[in-house]
Scaffold this active site. Structure first.
Site, mmCIF file in Angstrom:
data_model
loop_
_atom_site.group_PDB
_atom_site.id
_atom_site.type_symbol
_atom_site.label_atom_id
_atom_site.label_comp_id
_atom_site.label_asym_id
_atom_site.label_seq_id
_atom_site.Cartn_x
_atom_site.Cartn_y
_atom_site.Cartn_z
ATOM 1 C CE1 TYR A 175 -1.249 -5.616 3.286
ATOM 2 C CE2 TYR A 175 -2.751 -7.054 2.072
ATOM 3 C CZ TYR A 175 -1.871 -5.987 2.095
ATOM 4 O OH TYR A 175 -1.608 -5.287 0.941
HETATM 5 N N1 LIG Z 1 2.512 -5.743 -3.974
HETATM 6 C C1 LIG Z 1 1.291 -6.249 -3.918
HETATM 7 O O1 LIG Z 1 1.017 -7.399 -4.323
HETATM 8 C C2 LIG Z 1 0.180 -5.412 -3.358
HETATM 9 C C3 LIG Z 1 -1.135 -5.801 -3.637
HETATM 10 C C4 LIG Z 1 -2.171 -5.043 -3.109
HETATM 11 C C5 LIG Z 1 -1.904 -3.946 -2.333
HETATM 12 N N2 LIG Z 1 -0.613 -3.595 -2.069
HETATM 13 C C6 LIG Z 1 -0.379 -2.411 -1.250
HETATM 14 O O2 LIG Z 1 0.348 -1.483 -2.035
HETATM 15 C C7 LIG Z 1 1.131 -0.656 -1.189
HETATM 16 C C8 LIG Z 1 2.561 -0.603 -1.704
HETATM 17 O O3 LIG Z 1 3.094 -1.903 -1.701
HETATM 18 P P1 LIG Z 1 4.363 -2.289 -2.596
HETATM 19 O O4 LIG Z 1 4.019 -3.528 -3.312
HETATM 20 O O5 LIG Z 1 4.832 -1.153 -3.372
HETATM 21 O O6 LIG Z 1 5.422 -2.639 -1.434
HETATM 22 P P2 LIG Z 1 7.010 -2.397 -1.388
HETATM 23 O O7 LIG Z 1 7.599 -2.561 -2.745
HETATM 24 O O8 LIG Z 1 7.500 -3.267 -0.290
HETATM 25 O O9 LIG Z 1 7.165 -0.843 -0.972
HETATM 26 C C9 LIG Z 1 6.674 -0.422 0.267
HETATM 27 C C10 LIG Z 1 6.954 1.057 0.464
HETATM 28 O O10 LIG Z 1 6.446 1.432 1.748
HETATM 29 C C11 LIG Z 1 7.513 1.966 2.550
HETATM 30 N N3 LIG Z 1 7.305 1.593 3.947
HETATM 31 C C12 LIG Z 1 7.407 0.371 4.515
HETATM 32 N N4 LIG Z 1 7.137 0.428 5.840
HETATM 33 C C13 LIG Z 1 6.864 1.729 6.116
HETATM 34 C C14 LIG Z 1 6.541 2.439 7.295
HETATM 35 N N5 LIG Z 1 6.444 1.843 8.503
HETATM 36 N N6 LIG Z 1 6.318 3.771 7.213
HETATM 37 C C15 LIG Z 1 6.415 4.397 6.021
HETATM 38 N N7 LIG Z 1 6.745 3.790 4.865
HETATM 39 C C16 LIG Z 1 6.955 2.467 4.919
HETATM 40 C C17 LIG Z 1 8.807 1.410 1.949
HETATM 41 O O11 LIG Z 1 9.905 2.271 2.265
HETATM 42 P P3 LIG Z 1 11.420 1.686 2.338
HETATM 43 O O12 LIG Z 1 11.676 0.993 1.023
HETATM 44 O O13 LIG Z 1 12.283 2.878 2.541
HETATM 45 O O14 LIG Z 1 11.451 0.723 3.481
HETATM 46 C C18 LIG Z 1 8.443 1.404 0.471
HETATM 47 O O15 LIG Z 1 8.609 2.677 -0.076
HETATM 48 C C19 LIG Z 1 0.979 -1.214 0.232
HETATM 49 O O16 LIG Z 1 0.025 -0.451 0.935
HETATM 50 C C20 LIG Z 1 0.450 -2.619 -0.006
HETATM 51 O O17 LIG Z 1 -0.325 -3.070 1.079
HETATM 52 C C21 LIG Z 1 0.449 -4.304 -2.564
#
Ligand SMILES: NC(=O)c1ccc[n+]([C@@H]2O[C@H](COP(=O)([O-])OP(=O)(O)OC[C@H]3O[C@@H](n4cnc5c(N)ncnc54)[C@H](OP(=O)(O)O)[C@@H]3O)[C@@H](O)[C@H]2O)c1
Length: 254
Positions: free
Chosen positions: A159
């Site tokens: 990742y």
């Molecule tokens: N949460 C953390 O701790 C964290 C920390 C550092 C970085 N990040 C990064 O922040 C970003 C957002 O994460 P988050 O925490 O908001 O996650 P999340 O709550 O799981 O939301 C993920 C979003 O991405 C969409 N998605 C998932 N798979 C996809 C695909 N194949 N194509 C297009 N859209 C897709 C989902 O759509 P649906 O809901 O419609 O499936 C949702 O809108 C990611 O890039 C993650 O790597 C997260």
């Protein structure tokens, strides 16, 4: 304000988690928003309604960023949306959509590796290429990385490596798009207590305490901690910030 003066921003994965907060902060700042979702139409429609309640325009488009073949048709929908709104192009792109897969080195399934690569790196690379055809000069790109590119936690090698690739890509975007006055920056969140980590946190509730203990500000991040950072990078106040990695982690693992 003229239609062209109102900025228009595309946030991938704007239907939930961090993307939703980014979209709401951008709307509060006066942007019109195109958000994408992967599977959760209802959540996406709720975000659209919340943005519209703020007096801004919003549309949700379905997109699987890992399906490169679909990008051309996505671009058609995007262009149609901009035309419906009387806009010449998009001003900002926020590459936020993503998934998490925890897999230690030595036990990483090739399919999981490919999925991470297709969503987090290949998808970001080619979506950006496509969207650039629709972007106005003078705007910006924000890519979402992770604190895990600076510090290492077991299980996140694949990742974090994909996010590392996006960090390099961002530097090249800034270099090559400078002639169009398009900026490219990274926001790297630390661990956030949201859906993305729900399985891991539920499986091992001590993780929250561990992360809070390793964070200078003494708590785990919330989705609301990140949206404003992205909004700043998409504002006049952030206009001279370019090719930077901005970590928003409360000071994790200092
Ligand atoms: N949460 C953390 O701790 C964290 C920390 C550092 C970085 N990040 C990064 O922040 C970003 C957002 O994460 P988050 O925490 O908001 O996650 P999340 O709550 O799981 O939301 C993920 C979003 O991405 C969409 N998605 C998932 N798979 C996809 C695909 N194949 N194509 C297009 N859209 C897709 C989902 O759509 P649906 O809901 O419609 O499936 C949702 O809108 C990611 O890039 C993650 O790597 C997260």
């Amino acid at each position: 304000m003229t239609q062209q003066a109102i900025k228009t921003t595309l946030v991938t994965g704007g239907s939930g988690g961090l993307g939703r907060e980014m979209a709401m902060q951008l709307a509060t700042q006066g942007h019109d928003l195109v958000i994408t979702y992967h599977s959760n139409t209802n959540k996406a429609n709720e975000v659209v309604a919340q943005i519209e309640a703020l007096g801004r325009r919003a549309r949700a488009l379905q997109l699987d960023v890992s399906q490169i073949n679909n990008l051309a048709s996505f671009n058609v929908e995007l262009k149609q949306t901009l035309a419906d709104w009387g806009k010449s192009g998009l001003d900002y792109l926020v590459n936020n959509a993503g998934i998490g897969i925890h897999a230690p080195i030595g036990n990483t399934a090739e399919a999981d590796f490919d999925r991470l690569m297709n969503i987090h790196f290949k998808g970001v690379y080619f979506l950006t290429e496509n969207v650039l055809l629709t972007m106005n000069d003078g705007g910006g790109i924000v890519n979402v990385s992770t604190g895990l590119t600076r510090f290492a936690l077991p299980g996140y090698a694949a990742y974090a490596s994909m996010k590392g690739a996006v960090e390099v890509f961002t530097k090249y975007l800034a270099k090559e798009l400078g002639e169009r006055r398009i900026k490219a920056n990274l926001v790297a969140p630390g661990a956030i207590d949201n859906e993305f980590n729900a399985a891991a946190f539920d499986h091992n509730p001590q993780i929250r305490e561990f992360i809070a203990g390793q964070t200078a500000l003494g708590r785990v991040g919330q989705s609301t901690d990140i949206g404003g950072v992205v909004a700043f990078l998409c504002s006049e106040a952030g206009a001279w910030v370019n090719a930077q990695r901005i970590e928003a982690s409360g000071g994790m693992f200092l």
